[in-house]
Design an enzyme around this catalytic site. Structure first.
Site, PDB file in Angstrom:
ATOM      1  N   SER A  68      -2.279  62.655  66.811  1.00  0.00           N
ATOM      2  CA  SER A  68      -2.060  62.244  68.195  1.00  0.00           C
ATOM      3  C   SER A  68      -0.556  62.287  68.431  1.00  0.00           C
ATOM      4  O   SER A  68       0.220  62.333  67.464  1.00  0.00           O
ATOM      5  CB  SER A  68      -2.565  60.796  68.348  1.00  0.00           C
ATOM      6  N   TYR A 114      -3.603  52.018  65.438  1.00  0.00           N
ATOM      7  CA  TYR A 114      -3.836  53.431  65.782  1.00  0.00           C
ATOM      8  C   TYR A 114      -2.629  54.276  65.369  1.00  0.00           C
ATOM      9  O   TYR A 114      -2.772  55.320  64.739  1.00  0.00           O
ATOM     10  CB  TYR A 114      -4.094  53.547  67.288  1.00  0.00           C
ATOM     11  N   LYS A 128      -2.369  57.326  62.693  1.00  0.00           N
ATOM     12  CA  LYS A 128      -2.047  58.691  63.116  1.00  0.00           C
ATOM     13  C   LYS A 128      -0.755  59.209  62.466  1.00  0.00           C
ATOM     14  O   LYS A 128      -0.652  60.398  62.173  1.00  0.00           O
ATOM     15  CB  LYS A 128      -1.968  58.762  64.647  1.00  0.00           C
TER      16      LYS A 128
HETATM   17  N1  LIG Z   1      -8.667  61.313  74.105  1.00  0.00           N
HETATM   18  C1  LIG Z   1      -7.365  61.202  73.911  1.00  0.00           C
HETATM   19  O1  LIG Z   1      -6.577  60.930  74.863  1.00  0.00           O
HETATM   20  C2  LIG Z   1      -6.781  61.444  72.526  1.00  0.00           C
HETATM   21  C3  LIG Z   1      -5.385  61.570  72.409  1.00  0.00           C
HETATM   22  C4  LIG Z   1      -4.844  61.795  71.153  1.00  0.00           C
HETATM   23  C5  LIG Z   1      -5.665  61.909  70.050  1.00  0.00           C
HETATM   24  N2  LIG Z   1      -7.016  61.785  70.180  1.00  0.00           N
HETATM   25  C6  LIG Z   1      -7.844  61.896  68.976  1.00  0.00           C
HETATM   26  O2  LIG Z   1      -8.840  62.885  69.175  1.00  0.00           O
HETATM   27  C7  LIG Z   1      -9.918  62.654  68.255  1.00  0.00           C
HETATM   28  C8  LIG Z   1     -11.224  62.788  68.998  1.00  0.00           C
HETATM   29  O3  LIG Z   1     -11.356  61.695  69.893  1.00  0.00           O
HETATM   30  P1  LIG Z   1     -11.886  61.854  71.391  1.00  0.00           P
HETATM   31  O4  LIG Z   1     -10.740  61.622  72.296  1.00  0.00           O
HETATM   32  O5  LIG Z   1     -12.683  63.100  71.525  1.00  0.00           O
HETATM   33  O6  LIG Z   1     -12.794  60.536  71.509  1.00  0.00           O
HETATM   34  P2  LIG Z   1     -14.382  60.383  71.592  1.00  0.00           P
HETATM   35  O7  LIG Z   1     -14.642  58.923  71.466  1.00  0.00           O
HETATM   36  O8  LIG Z   1     -14.895  61.092  72.802  1.00  0.00           O
HETATM   37  O9  LIG Z   1     -14.888  61.170  70.304  1.00  0.00           O
HETATM   38  C9  LIG Z   1     -14.715  60.642  69.007  1.00  0.00           C
HETATM   39  C10 LIG Z   1     -15.955  60.973  68.202  1.00  0.00           C
HETATM   40  O10 LIG Z   1     -15.787  60.423  66.888  1.00  0.00           O
HETATM   41  C11 LIG Z   1     -17.024  59.852  66.515  1.00  0.00           C
HETATM   42  N3  LIG Z   1     -16.817  58.835  65.483  1.00  0.00           N
HETATM   43  C12 LIG Z   1     -16.264  57.592  65.629  1.00  0.00           C
HETATM   44  N4  LIG Z   1     -16.264  56.950  64.454  1.00  0.00           N
HETATM   45  C13 LIG Z   1     -16.825  57.802  63.538  1.00  0.00           C
HETATM   46  C14 LIG Z   1     -17.095  57.701  62.150  1.00  0.00           C
HETATM   47  N5  LIG Z   1     -16.784  56.592  61.447  1.00  0.00           N
HETATM   48  N6  LIG Z   1     -17.667  58.766  61.530  1.00  0.00           N
HETATM   49  C15 LIG Z   1     -17.983  59.875  62.234  1.00  0.00           C
HETATM   50  N7  LIG Z   1     -17.755  60.023  63.541  1.00  0.00           N
HETATM   51  C16 LIG Z   1     -17.175  58.994  64.193  1.00  0.00           C
HETATM   52  C17 LIG Z   1     -17.582  59.264  67.802  1.00  0.00           C
HETATM   53  O11 LIG Z   1     -18.981  59.009  67.716  1.00  0.00           O
HETATM   54  C18 LIG Z   1     -17.230  60.352  68.811  1.00  0.00           C
HETATM   55  O12 LIG Z   1     -18.233  61.323  68.907  1.00  0.00           O
HETATM   56  C19 LIG Z   1      -9.667  61.258  67.670  1.00  0.00           C
HETATM   57  O13 LIG Z   1      -9.126  61.401  66.366  1.00  0.00           O
HETATM   58  C20 LIG Z   1      -8.632  60.658  68.612  1.00  0.00           C
HETATM   59  O14 LIG Z   1      -7.854  59.681  67.987  1.00  0.00           O
HETATM   60  C21 LIG Z   1      -7.592  61.560  71.408  1.00  0.00           C
END
Ligand SMILES: NC(=O)c1ccc[n+]([C@@H]2O[C@H](COP(=O)([O-])OP(=O)(O)OC[C@H]3O[C@@H](n4cnc5c(N)ncnc54)[C@H](O)[C@@H]3O)[C@@H](O)[C@H]2O)c1
Length: 237
Positions: A109, A122, A126
């Protein structure tokens, strides 16, 4: 490509698998090394090789770090950081043994390159994923392996992350709702894999924050908000 999907959410996993004919869906908690090993075994049993590994699962939290319950601290680190470590430990030895070109994408992130306030656990997780990726790419290069590595460092993306965020407030929900469409981030990621680019910064405007952090480190300055608060305190005093 053949696709293997892994997620903790059984219903979401089933729905995604229905949209990708021929895919293999394996319910997995990435916080468990045993379950990630089982996932790797199933992927190899079905398809015989893995050429692209995405360690992407993540959860978030919001609020002062001392108010986050210990159990949640542990869970954030277990999913975000240990999840990526488990993925690397379970898959990379098998990918090395394959002897074919392959690539690992770890999702960190912007919070892995700079440290925003109110997201302590978090950010710790990260920054760990960035360090894991930086170590992995060097260790693979030392071995002369044909495995590339990228670390995805997005700003806000329109996903469901706010739903799994402990303490998410209206501001965070709105930032996520106005983030980049996930398809754009996926495209940027695919391009980076093809070009073998290591850091994937999806929001160019946020790159300035990385530069400022480096300048702050060299100048011995705390992150800007802390600095601002100190100033406000000293003016008040
Ligand atoms: N959305 C944002 O703004 C953003 C920004 C920076 C980084 N990220 C990162 O992107 C990645 C994806 O997140 P997202 O934004 O798509 O969120 P999201 O919540 O839509 O998707 C995350 C997925 O991870 C799954 N998950 C959670 N815990 C789990 C576990 N213990 N084992 C297996 N699966 C698990 C959830 O069921 C979900 O399907 C994450 O690592 C998040 O930190 C997101």
């Amino acid at each position: 490509m053949h696709v293997v999907l892994a997620d903790l959410d059984k219903r979401g996993l089933k729905k995604a698998a229905e949209e990708i004919p021929g895919s293999l869906a394996v319910r997995t908690d990435v916080a468990s090394m045993g379950q990630v090993q089982a996932l790797a075994s199933k992927a190899y049993a079905r398809f015989g090789a893995v050429h692209l590994l995405c360690n992407n699962a993540g959860i978030a939290e919001h609020g002062p770090l001392w108010e986050l319950p210990l159990s949640r601290w542990r869970r954030v680190l277990a999913v975000n950081l240990w999840g990526a470590i488990h993925g690397c430990l379970a898959f990379v030895p098998r990918m090395l043994a394959q002897g074919q070109a392959a690539h690992v994408v770890n999702t960190a992130s912007m919070a892995g390159l700079v440290t925003p306030p109110s997201a302590g656990a978090y950010s710790v997780s990260k920054h760990g994923v960035v360090a894991l990726s930086e170590a992995l790419v060097q260790d693979l290069a030392t071995r002369g392996a044909r495995i590339g590595v990228s670390v995805l460092c997005p700003g806000w993306v329109q996903t469901r992350i706010a739903r799994s965020t402990k303490g998410a407030d209206a501001v965070m929900r709105s930032l996520v709702a106005h983030g980049l469409p996930p398809e754009m981030v996926a495209e940027q990621t695919l391009r980076a894999v093809r070009d073998d680019r290591f850091y994937i910064l999806t929001h160019p405007a946020m790159a300035r924050a990385v530069q400022r952090r480096t300048e702050d480190i060299l100048a011995g300055r705390a992150p800007p908000l802390a600095l601002f608060r100190r100033r406000a305190r000293s003016q008040a005093g």
